[in-house]
Design an enzyme around this catalytic site. Structure first.
Site, short mmCIF file in Angstrom:
data_model
loop_
_atom_site.label_atom_id
_atom_site.label_comp_id
_atom_site.label_asym_id
_atom_site.label_seq_id
_atom_site.Cartn_x
_atom_site.Cartn_y
_atom_site.Cartn_z
N VAL A 69 0.94 -1.01 -0.26
CA VAL A 69 -0.15 -0.11 0.09
C VAL A 69 1.06 1.34 -0.08
O VAL A 69 0.62 2.12 -0.56
CB VAL A 69 -1.13 -0.15 1.28
N VAL A 109 -11.26 -0.25 4.39
CA VAL A 109 -12.47 -1.13 3.96
C VAL A 109 -12.71 -1.16 2.70
O VAL A 109 -12.97 -0.11 1.81
CB VAL A 109 -13.78 -0.68 4.67
N LYS A 141 -13.18 -4.95 9.26
CA LYS A 141 -13.87 -4.10 8.39
C LYS A 141 -15.39 -3.77 8.65
O LYS A 141 -15.71 -2.75 8.65
CB LYS A 141 -13.72 -4.66 7.01
N1 LIG Z 1 -2.47 -5.03 0.71
C1 LIG Z 1 -3.68 -4.75 0.25
O1 LIG Z 1 -4.05 -4.74 -0.81
C2 LIG Z 1 -4.31 -3.76 1.61
C3 LIG Z 1 -5.56 -3.31 1.15
C4 LIG Z 1 -6.35 -2.61 2.18
C5 LIG Z 1 -5.64 -2.30 3.37
N2 LIG Z 1 -4.50 -2.59 3.74
C6 LIG Z 1 -3.87 -2.55 4.93
O2 LIG Z 1 -2.91 -1.87 4.65
C7 LIG Z 1 -1.63 -1.85 5.67
C8 LIG Z 1 -0.46 -2.26 4.79
O3 LIG Z 1 -0.64 -3.28 4.25
P1 LIG Z 1 0.53 -3.92 3.17
O4 LIG Z 1 -0.13 -4.98 2.22
O5 LIG Z 1 0.98 -2.88 2.50
O6 LIG Z 1 1.72 -4.44 4.04
P2 LIG Z 1 3.18 -4.92 3.85
O7 LIG Z 1 3.26 -5.17 2.32
O8 LIG Z 1 3.66 -5.92 4.73
O9 LIG Z 1 3.98 -3.69 4.11
C9 LIG Z 1 4.45 -3.26 5.48
C10 LIG Z 1 5.35 -2.03 5.43
O10 LIG Z 1 5.35 -1.51 6.80
C11 LIG Z 1 6.68 -1.49 7.12
N3 LIG Z 1 6.82 -1.75 8.59
C12 LIG Z 1 5.98 -2.96 9.15
N4 LIG Z 1 6.26 -2.91 10.38
C13 LIG Z 1 7.07 -1.81 10.72
C14 LIG Z 1 7.62 -1.15 11.71
N5 LIG Z 1 7.33 -1.63 12.97
N6 LIG Z 1 8.49 -0.08 11.69
C15 LIG Z 1 8.65 0.46 10.36
N7 LIG Z 1 8.22 0.05 9.57
C16 LIG Z 1 7.43 -1.42 9.59
C17 LIG Z 1 7.62 -2.65 6.23
O11 LIG Z 1 8.85 -2.18 6.42
P3 LIG Z 1 9.76 -3.15 5.47
O12 LIG Z 1 9.58 -3.21 4.05
O13 LIG Z 1 11.24 -2.46 5.80
O14 LIG Z 1 9.77 -4.41 6.13
C18 LIG Z 1 6.81 -2.53 4.98
O15 LIG Z 1 7.31 -1.53 4.18
C19 LIG Z 1 -2.34 -3.04 6.52
O16 LIG Z 1 -2.97 -2.36 7.80
C20 LIG Z 1 -3.46 -3.73 5.65
O17 LIG Z 1 -4.49 -4.53 6.33
C21 LIG Z 1 -3.83 -3.61 2.63
#
Ligand SMILES: NC(=O)c1ccc[n+]([C@@H]2O[C@H](COP(=O)([O-])OP(=O)(O)OC[C@H]3O[C@@H](n4cnc5c(N)ncnc54)[C@H](OP(=O)(O)O)[C@@H]3O)[C@@H](O)[C@H]2O)c1
Length: 337
Positions: free
Chosen positions: A16, A134, A207
């Site tokens: 995201v 959501v 959600k």
């Molecule tokens: N993926 C989707 O399609 C989607 C859709 C709607 C909502 N969401 C929501 O959006 C959020 C992010 O999802 P995502 O899929 O983008 O996750 P992701 O791909 O796992 O990315 C998480 C990012 O956060 C960083 N991070 C995690 N913990 C950290 C910490 N303690 N300190 C600093 N940085 C930290 C990670 O750093 P590193 O890269 O260095 O590990 C990574 O860059 C979640 O809440 C998810 O539920 C996601």
């Protein structure tokens, strides 16, 4: 003095975070015109500075130090796109307390702490927005909170988890087993290595909690209503539904009955040819019933970097416009009654 630049920090640069960066980069000039100021990403918080990224960014933008973001007066808006409860919850509260506006996609943290986030935002005159939390790209929170705000909403029901919809759709279409489709979904990136949050309905329940707050102005914790996932849905169940012209969908549903909110997340049999029955694969769909507008049907991409980044940018732009116009201390998007 009129602002010429609005500073943004991204917490997280995974799916995201990188999708949001791309949405801003791709439409930078258009967004500048709409806001009346440049919207500029000043810092990006990550865990590992040297991790491989979907998108290359200047190294000086990346930091592992949240305090640096908190103390930077040039950062107006913090977009929390890390996920998880901790440290995300603390970061959201700290940013609001520092008077920074917050955008988040984190339904897990919102479902647990929405009332507290709202109070903190109000106390510190900060805006909190969470359209992306959501159904990804689908503007369901904005639709309920703004366009339909003159209505009494009677029910909200939808397919709010793309992973489970993808699995159920393929099981029904191909007669394939849950285990086989799950493996495929994981290989294609539609399901996580640990799929529990999706397949057991926790993600949909989070959600639904956020949707209930938007639609009915009350907070319902996700563990306060029924939650059943899809792991118990068998090929026999799907075949029996098919024989009656129906399909099984994991529905998140909240309905007002005699002043009470009845809510659940569970597999439900619906007509194949209905709005929700026709929503297949990884798509999401939400039906909102209300007393003036009649039924409203929303459908689209519920996840993915750019679709979710689009919703995050919508919130960032709304806040940036408010800053430029000097109206940024406005009401929370979901006022709990
Ligand atoms: N993926 C989707 O399609 C989607 C859709 C709607 C909502 N969401 C929501 O959006 C959020 C992010 O999802 P995502 O899929 O983008 O996750 P992701 O791909 O796992 O990315 C998480 C990012 O956060 C960083 N991070 C995690 N913990 C950290 C910490 N303690 N300190 C600093 N940085 C930290 C990670 O750093 P590193 O890269 O260095 O590990 C990574 O860059 C979640 O809440 C998810 O539920 C996601």
């Amino acid at each position: 003095m009129k602002r010429t630049e609005i500073g943004v920090a991204l917490l997280g640069f995974g799916n995201v975070g990188s999708g949001t960066y791309r949405a801003l980069e791709e439409n930078f000039a258009l967004i500048e015109k709409k806001v009346g100021a440049k919207v500029v990403i000043k810092k990006i918080l990550v865990r590992r500075l040297d991790a491989a990224r979907r998108i290359d960014v200047p190294a000086e933008l990346l930091t592992t130090n949240f305090e640096e973001i908190l103390k930077d007066p040039k950062i107006d808006i913090v977009a929390e796109l890390m996920g998880g409860i901790n440290p995300a919850t603390g970061f959201i509260k700290a940013a609001l307390t520092a008077g920074k506006h917050v955008v988040t996609a984190n339904k897990a943290a919102l479902a647990l702490s929405l009332p507290e986030f709202n109070k903190t935002a109000a106390f510190h005159h900060a805006m909190l927005r969470y359209e992306a939390s959501v159904c990804g790209a689908i503007p369901v929170i904005g639709c309920i909170s703004r366009a339909l705000t003159g209505n009494r909403i009677t029910s909200v029901k939808g397919i709010v988890n793309g992973t489970t919809n993808y699995i159920l759709t393929r099981m029904a279409a191909e007669g394939a087993s849950y285990e086989d489709v799950l493996k495929d979904a994981q290989a294609l990136g539609f399901a996580e290595a640990d799929p529990t949050g999706d397949v057991e309905g926790y993600d949909a329940a989070n959600k639904l909690s956020v949707l209930i707050a938007a639609a009915f102005g009350v907070y319902r914790a996700p563990d306060s209503f029924e939650r059943v996932g899809i792991t118990g849905v068998t090929m026999d169940d799907l075949a029996a539904a098919e024989s009656e012209g129906k399909v099984i969908k994991l529905l998140a549903c909240a309905e007002e009955k005699d002043g009470q909110i009845e809510a659940y997340v569970k597999p439900v049999t619906v007509e194949k040819d209905s709005f929700l029955g026709r929503c297949g694969s990884e798509f999401n769909a939400v039906q909102i019933d209300c007393n003036m507008a009649g039924p409203i049907f929303l459908q689209g991409k519920g996840a993915g970097p750019e679709p979710t980044g689009s919703a995050v940018m919508g919130d960032i732009i709304e806040i940036a416009q408010a800053i430029v116009n000097g109206t940024e201390h406005a009401q929370p998007v979901t006022a709990l009654m």
